[in-house]
Structures are given as C-alpha cells and as structure tokens.
Enzyme design. Sequence first.
Site, short mmCIF file in Angstrom:
data_model
loop_
_atom_site.label_atom_id
_atom_site.label_comp_id
_atom_site.label_asym_id
_atom_site.label_seq_id
_atom_site.Cartn_x
_atom_site.Cartn_y
_atom_site.Cartn_z
CD GLN A 130 0.72 -8.84 -1.89
OE1 GLN A 130 1.51 -9.53 -2.51
NE2 GLN A 130 -0.56 -8.78 -2.21
CE LYS A 140 3.05 -2.61 -4.70
NZ LYS A 140 2.79 -2.34 -3.29
N GLY A 164 -4.58 -4.52 -4.04
CA GLY A 164 -5.62 -3.65 -4.57
C GLY A 164 -4.98 -2.34 -4.92
CG HIS A 165 -3.49 -1.66 -8.47
ND1 HIS A 165 -2.91 -2.89 -8.29
CD2 HIS A 165 -4.08 -1.67 -9.67
CE1 HIS A 165 -3.16 -3.62 -9.36
NE2 HIS A 165 -3.86 -2.91 -10.21
CG ASP A 214 -1.76 -1.26 1.29
OD1 ASP A 214 -2.28 -1.68 0.26
OD2 ASP A 214 -1.84 -1.85 2.39
#
Length: 401
Positions: free
Chosen positions: A204, A15, A39-40, A12
Amino acid sequence: MVKVIVGTQFGDEGKGRAIELLAPDVSVVARYQGGANAGHTIYVNGEATVFRLVPSGIIYPHILCVMGNGMAIDIAELINEFELLKSKGIKFEHRFFISQLANVVMPYHKVRDDTAGSIGTTHKGIGPCYEDKYARKGIRIIDLIYPELLKLKLTQNLQSTNFDSIYEQYKDFGEYIAPYVADTSLLLNQWIDDGKEVLLEGAQGLLLDIDHGTYPYVTSSHPHSGGACCGLGVAPTKIDEVIGITKAYITRVGNGPLPTQLPIELEEKIRAKGKEYGATTGRPRRCGWLDAALGKRAIMLNNIKKIILTKLDVLDDLSEIKICTTYKSENSKLFPICELASGVEPSYETLPGWKTPTTHIKNYNDLPRAAKNYIERIKELLNVEIMAICVGPTRENTILV
Ligand code: IMP
C-alpha cells in the site's frame, strides 16, 4: 545497508520496480505489513504475473525473502503462490522464510470484512485479522505448526459447526508451510549484522496508513517506514535510507478523499493508458493529477531523500499537465489527513505536455524538454532527488538519473 521502500501515495505506485532496479545488489527482501490486499505485477520471462503475498524479490535466485511478523497472511493464497512459483520454475526452498509471529487471515475474517462496503476494502479479511490481533485472540503462524495450540485458539474464536473442517484444513496448512517458518527477526538481524544489502518493502502507501492516512479510509496496518521496524523486528537505528516510490500522477482504489481526481473523460483516458485496475480486485482505480501537497507529507513523515518516479509515459499524450502544489484553504497547505481532507480544494500549476512517446528513451537527456521540466518541478516541490524514472512496464523501460 538497510533500505525501506515506501509508497508515497495511496498504493499501486509501482514498488515492485524499485526491487527490480535494486535487485542485482540486494541479498534480502523482507515484507513488513499487509497481506493479500496488495498485489504486485512481476514480469517472469516477459510474462506479467501478479503476486499478493510473497515479496517481489522471489524471482531472483540470489535473494533471500522474508514475510514479516507484521503481515496478515492468507495461507490458501500463499499456497497458490507457491504453486505458481513452482509452475514458473522458480525455486524458493531454503531462501524463503515466514515469521512464526505473523497473523493468519482466517475464513471468518473474510466474512466480517467491510460488510457495509463503506470503506471499499479489498474484502481479503485484512481489517478483521488485525482486529483480532489487537484483541489478542489472533491465530498466528506458530499456532498452525502445533495442533494443540491451533485447537485452543480456534476454540476461543469459533463456535460454529464447521470447527472441525477449519481445524483440519489449517492443521494441514501448517504442515505445508512448516519448512519455511522461522524466527525471522533473528535471521534478519544476523544478516544485517553480517553486512548484507537488505530491502524492507511495504505494501500500500503512506496515505493508507492506519495512523497517517485518510482515516477511516485506510488499511489496518502501517505502510509508513516505521512499520518496517515493528513488522520485522529491526531497530530504527539499523535503517540507513528510506526510498519513496511516486507515480507521475495519482490513483486510489476504494473510498475516501482524492482532491486531484480528474474529470471523468480524462480519468478514463489515464486509466486505460495506465491500466489502472486493482491488481487484487480488478476494480477501476480513481485517477488524479500528481498531488505534491500530499506527497510532501509522505516525504516528511518518512524522511525520504530519493524517489523513483513511475509511469511517466502514461502522460505522453497530454497537451497539458497539472500539479497540485498546495491547497486553497489557509490552514491546510500540506495535505490534511484528518476528516478535513474531503473538503480541500487544490491549487494547480499547469505545465505543457510533451506529446511524444517516451517508452524507448534510455537517457535522461533524451527526454523531451517539457517532460524534463515536469520532472524538475516534481523534484523541486517535493525537495527530493530522483533516482530513476520508469517509462514503460518492464525493467528495460527505466531511465537511471
Ligand atoms: P483493506 O486493506 O482491504 O482493508 O482496504 C482498505 C483500503 O485500502 C481500501 O480503500 C482498499 O482499496 C485500499 N487498499 C488495500 N490494499 C491496497 C493496495 O495494495 N493498493 C491500493 N489500495 C489498497
């Protein structure tokens, strides 16, 4: 050039921002590990959209996207994301490729995932999927394409009464994804040899790596840049650069050590300002001061020379800011990733805050002096260059250094 993007903390870090920043010059984005545990958040036409599986490069029509063999893919989630992309008018035919060798997250993996809740996983079936992979009974993408293979593999894995329904569903999934399935290692190596600009993206962060993270409170794959080699089939000698993504403070979801975790009131303030809730599970993220002793380990292990510093603006209101420079224990100056990590006591340096909004700022020189001092200290402690500083949620809120 081939570049790897690695989170230097517990995930988080933002990225997706690196992809945004580098996208104009990039032809290929390939993801090498993890699955729908990540999750992005991507802004499509100003609207925040969360993707868990497809590489964040997907919103740029000129970028070829790859989901690598190192991933654990939940096909139902992937199909949802395909539908979401279509609903947003994003075309991905002929530029989206799924490795035939990637492992598939099956419904029984989710049932087995961290049933005791001791690790605090995302319950997306990631750990059990990798367990089966290493037990050599995993179901891979290629198995979905050939029904007789799928039947055989399912027989080895499943005695339950719902065999037929799982078989039928995954056979249908296979038909749906078949046009995208490819020998992605071959494609990637050809593209690299053709001189394309390639970005390899991990999910991650380093401290969640199965070997180099805070075991057992880790994910089950390798966010480490080396994971890009195995998880995509790209030789280490083809990688030119590893870029680190570091948040201006630190967060962690799930259990495990977080030496610089903030006292509750300040933690809540940072969580609210930084919207620090898991993109996948919605869980509140634990928040702490930037931990340079932990960061140095990520920098060393990945040979990172440049970082992108994200979410600086979240610290805008604070009157003072701390950085953990080392730990008090004599034999653990660097973050000890083994069980000793839960006992370490950080040594802090306290810097004055800037108490001024920074989100509108476009040039490094226009940042308040105290913010520049904070950034310079991070550079010095981590011994890296800073490529860019993010001061808000969108691409416009980026200061190139
Ligand atoms: P798993 O990856 O679901 O097995 O969870 C293992 C650990 O990694 C848990 O502490 C999760 O909260 C954490 N984790 C997994 N994916 C992410 C992510 O994308 N960001 C932050 N933490 C994650």
